[in-house]
Design a protein around this motif. Structure first.
Motif, PDB file in Angstrom:
ATOM      1  N   TRP A 329      29.085  40.867  25.997  1.00  0.00           N
ATOM      2  CA  TRP A 329      29.398  41.621  27.209  1.00  0.00           C
ATOM      3  C   TRP A 329      30.352  42.786  26.919  1.00  0.00           C
ATOM      4  CZ3 TRP A 329      34.051  42.381  29.779  1.00  0.00           C
ATOM      5  CH2 TRP A 329      35.152  41.688  29.263  1.00  0.00           C
ATOM      6  N   LYS A 397      26.415  41.738  34.977  1.00  0.00           N
ATOM      7  CA  LYS A 397      27.639  41.052  35.401  1.00  0.00           C
ATOM      8  C   LYS A 397      28.854  41.703  34.751  1.00  0.00           C
ATOM      9  CE  LYS A 397      30.025  36.596  35.609  1.00  0.00           C
ATOM     10  NZ  LYS A 397      30.011  35.150  35.288  1.00  0.00           N
ATOM     11  N   PHE A 401      31.959  43.522  36.741  1.00  0.00           N
ATOM     12  CA  PHE A 401      33.368  43.218  36.486  1.00  0.00           C
ATOM     13  C   PHE A 401      34.184  44.502  36.358  1.00  0.00           C
ATOM     14  CE2 PHE A 401      36.483  41.797  32.974  1.00  0.00           C
ATOM     15  CZ  PHE A 401      37.492  41.568  33.894  1.00  0.00           C
ATOM     16  N   TYR A 404      34.496  46.185  39.652  1.00  0.00           N
ATOM     17  CA  TYR A 404      35.527  45.479  40.424  1.00  0.00           C
ATOM     18  C   TYR A 404      36.921  45.999  40.052  1.00  0.00           C
ATOM     19  CZ  TYR A 404      38.520  41.554  41.858  1.00  0.00           C
ATOM     20  OH  TYR A 404      39.512  40.778  42.413  1.00  0.00           O
ATOM     21  N   LYS A 455      41.915  35.778  38.231  1.00  0.00           N
ATOM     22  CA  LYS A 455      40.673  36.439  38.633  1.00  0.00           C
ATOM     23  C   LYS A 455      39.904  36.931  37.402  1.00  0.00           C
ATOM     24  CE  LYS A 455      39.135  37.066  42.022  1.00  0.00           C
ATOM     25  NZ  LYS A 455      38.015  36.360  42.740  1.00  0.00           N
ATOM     26  N   VAL A 456      40.621  37.477  36.424  1.00  0.00           N
ATOM     27  CA  VAL A 456      39.975  37.903  35.181  1.00  0.00           C
ATOM     28  C   VAL A 456      39.308  36.718  34.509  1.00  0.00           C
ATOM     29  CG1 VAL A 456      40.388  38.815  32.866  1.00  0.00           C
ATOM     30  CG2 VAL A 456      41.524  39.861  34.850  1.00  0.00           C
ATOM     31  N   TRP A 459      36.031  35.833  36.237  1.00  0.00           N
ATOM     32  CA  TRP A 459      34.947  36.748  35.893  1.00  0.00           C
ATOM     33  C   TRP A 459      34.376  36.434  34.512  1.00  0.00           C
ATOM     34  CZ3 TRP A 459      31.866  40.235  38.082  1.00  0.00           C
ATOM     35  CH2 TRP A 459      32.218  40.793  39.312  1.00  0.00           C
ATOM     36  N   ILE A 460      35.249  36.180  33.556  1.00  0.00           N
ATOM     37  CA  ILE A 460      34.813  36.095  32.161  1.00  0.00           C
ATOM     38  C   ILE A 460      34.322  34.701  31.785  1.00  0.00           C
ATOM     39  CG2 ILE A 460      35.628  36.250  29.767  1.00  0.00           C
ATOM     40  CD1 ILE A 460      37.419  38.547  30.619  1.00  0.00           C
ATOM     41  N   LEU A 465      28.718  34.632  39.968  1.00  0.00           N
ATOM     42  CA  LEU A 465      29.543  35.775  40.366  1.00  0.00           C
ATOM     43  C   LEU A 465      30.666  35.318  41.286  1.00  0.00           C
ATOM     44  CD1 LEU A 465      26.803  38.455  41.201  1.00  0.00           C
ATOM     45  CD2 LEU A 465      28.381  38.490  39.253  1.00  0.00           C
ATOM     46  N   ALA A 469      32.749  39.708  44.281  1.00  0.00           N
ATOM     47  CA  ALA A 469      32.114  40.637  43.347  1.00  0.00           C
ATOM     48  C   ALA A 469      31.440  41.772  44.104  1.00  0.00           C
ATOM     49  CB  ALA A 469      31.080  39.904  42.502  1.00  0.00           C
TER      50      ALA A 469
END
Length: 613
Positions: A329, A397, A401, A404, A455-456, A459-460, A465, A469
């Protein structure tokens, strides 16, 4: 300065050094032990043998020793190793080597005794006709019908099928190469390519910027070249050269737009190679020479977001690289984001949002059939082949991110962060953990109470999602859907100003219970079965399979045989495999088509058509 401030400054300095030190990740997909001995430079000599469908030659490595190890570990896959040599006191001397057991995904490790003083090692070898990273086309499979064609696809771990190499993205190397071809053919590589029309049969290349193994690329065929600007040219077979040069004319403007946002282009030239239709991907970001599918030469420049994507890799992926394939990613999410920003800069917000919305729909489709663990950005691969988990997740995705973060911090702040990120990690390979530390220090901590590390982490490291998102929607698509409803009730479509994106949204969102009468009416009004836009044709043919629309069957047959791009053919085989009658027909078509498919496309197609055998 007080002691606490000194300690704080010292801690920040140590953190900076650690963050900006090239990571040498433990890569589950490589036998290389680069923490012991690495290979920062490659000298490659190859002869292209079309009759035998082989490359023959030698790979010479400079050795960088990091401990007292006396063995070098390389990756191979089906390579025939003839001998290994060491340079000792300016003399090449034979040395011992052993081969490990065959692993179905990873190939075999090659272990070479290098002693304690040798500075270089040389391996004499040849490939086999079934090398997963090479495709050999007969003259009949090319447009010109007179000369054969060969090209490589090294990503993610296929470089080891044509070079004995430390095949991990954690290691970067420079290279020089000499390539010999039969008369009349032109060889090109992901390096400095000559624009001369001369074809001497021996070609010399240099890649002075360090790159990972998966970005080493080669092709040879009856190629011509046309310049677009002083630092952009197109290589292609003559039948498509002029059309491709016209199609990609905006490339110099794309470079300028990206430099304005994210810093200088660091690869000197940016050329494009248009490959035969069997190329399994839309594009491959090989530095200095992106490999491109001919399916995007649509005649209206409607599909050049693919060029923006491959160009964007010159910053995200080629310049700052994922350290392992778990971190894909970091390449593709950033690249999808930068691609969209390029398209917005050149063609406006409306087009960029339409492309976001189409990507979002593709992501939802992928996530609906993927197991939850495969919808995580920092995916746990184990020793599964990385090819098996390429999906829209790392691309879209990952892009969402970053969208976002842009929304939360503001575009100006986030652009500044990305520009610094590309500068700080230039020509390095980094892990997800390294990125998280950098993100926290350079963005989150400087703008507290904006985005939390929790929150990070969501996402990871979490599937699916987050609830908050971004969910891109396009006003243009709303209007398309309104027209669709009127048309389904017997009205007319006003499509004169529709772009490819609007057509794709229309076809992809037609109700699955659409009547055979309406299928025929739509085809009669807009000749969708015969569309020469490969993306529109793909969407229509997929719907035709679902609806058993027989008038499209001949076109479907020709489409599957004439195109080898995974994205366009595999979903069609997947739909065909859902019913016994269509599966039988699809297998018959595949047996005709497979000789023109790349090994990667063959593998995917066979997994769909012969899953129960």
């Amino acid at each position: 300065m007080s002691l606490p401030r000194i300690l704080s400054a010292l801690g920040a300095l140590i953190a900076l050094v650690m963050l900006n030190t090239p990571v040498q990740a433990d890569d589950a997909h490589s036998y290389a032990r680069i923490k012991q001995v690495s290979t920062p430079h490659l000298e490659l000599e190859l002869t292209v043998d079309f009759d035998a469908r082989k490359l023959r030659g030698q790979a010479t490595y400079s050795l960088a020793r990091h401990d007292n190890s006396t063995q070098l570990y390389l990756d191979t896959n089906e390579l025939v190793i003839h001998r290994a040599e060491l340079l000792v006191n300016d003399q090449w001397q034979p040395t011992k080597y052993t081969m490990g057991d065959i692993h179905p995904s990873l190939g075999r490790e090659l272990i070479i005794d290098i002693g304690r003083s040798a500075g270089q090692v040389r391996i004499h070898y040849e490939t086999v006709p079934t090398a997963s990273g090479l495709q050999w086309l007969t003259p009949e499979q090319t447009a010109g019908k007179e000369h054969p064609f060969m090209f490589s696809q090294s990503q993610p771990i296929h470089a080891r099928s044509w070079i004995p190499i430390q095949d991990t993205p954690a290691l970067r190397m420079t290279y020089h190469a000499t390539v010999r071809t039969p008369p009349g053919l032109l060889a090109v590589m992901s390096a400095d390519n000559s624009l001369s029309d001369e074809r001497p049969g021996e070609y010399h290349f240099s890649m002075p910027q360090p790159i990972p193994a998966y970005l080493i690329a080669i092709a040879a065929g009856d190629l011509a070249v046309q310049e677009i600007s002083e630092n952009v040219a197109v290589f292609a077979e003559s039948y498509i050269l002029e059309a491709a040069a016209w199609e990609f004319a905006d490339t110099p403007a794309m470079i300028a737009a990206t430099e304005a946002m994210y810093g200088p282009y660091r690869w000197d030239r940016y050329d494009l190679l248009v490959l035969p239709p069997s190329f399994p991907f839309g594009g491959m970001e090989n530095p200095r020479l992106s490999f491109i599918t001919p399916t995007v030469v649509s005649g209206d420049r409607s599909l050049i977001n693919l060029i923006a994507h491959e160009l964007a890799h010159s910053w995200s992926g080629n310049l700052v690289t994922n350290a392992s394939w778990r971190d894909l990613w970091i390449n593709e999410g950033f690249t999808s984001y930068v691609e969209n920003r390029i398209m917005e800069a050149l063609f406006g917000r409306d087009r960029a949002v339409m492309e976001q919305a189409l990507g979002y729909q593709d992501l939802l489709d992928d996530m609906s059939r993927l197991p939850p663990p495969d919808t995580v950005l920092n995916i746990e691969l184990g020793r599964r082949h990385p090819d098996d988990v390429f999906s829209q997740v790392p691309y879209v995705k990952g892009q969402l991110f970053l969208m976002y973060l842009e929304d939360k911090f503001g575009r100006e702040t986030f652009d500044g962060f990305l520009r610094q990120y590309f500068a700080d990690f230039a020509f390095q390979s980094i892990s997800t953990e390294q990125f998280k530390q950098y993100l926290k220090r350079e963005l989150l901590d400087k703008h507290p109470q904006t985005v939390s590390m929790e929150k990070v982490e969501e996402w990871i490291h979490q599937p699916g999602l987050p609830e908050d998102a971004p969910r891109p929607t396009s006003d243009a698509f709303v209007k398309v859907e309104q027209q669709m409803q009127r048309w389904l009730k017997g009205g007319q479509l006003a499509t004169e100003a529709w772009t490819t994106h609007e057509w794709l949204h229309f076809i992809n969102n037609l109700p699955l219970d659409i009547s055979a009468q309406n299928m025929a009416r739509l085809d009669q009004e807009f000749q969708l079965t015969q569309s020469q836009n490969n993306e529109i044709a793909h969407a229509w043919l997929k719907l035709a399979i679902i609806k058993n629309y027989e008038p499209a069957r001949d076109r479907l047959h020709d489409y599957l045989i004439g195109i080898g791009r995974n994205k366009l053919v595999s979903p069609l085989y997947r739909e065909l495999a859902k019913t016994p009658a269509n599966l039988k027909w699809a297998r018959e078509v595949y047996e005709q088509a497979k000789k023109g498919y790349h090994p990667l496309t063959q593998t995917v197609a066979e997994s769909l058509l012969y899953a129960n055998q």
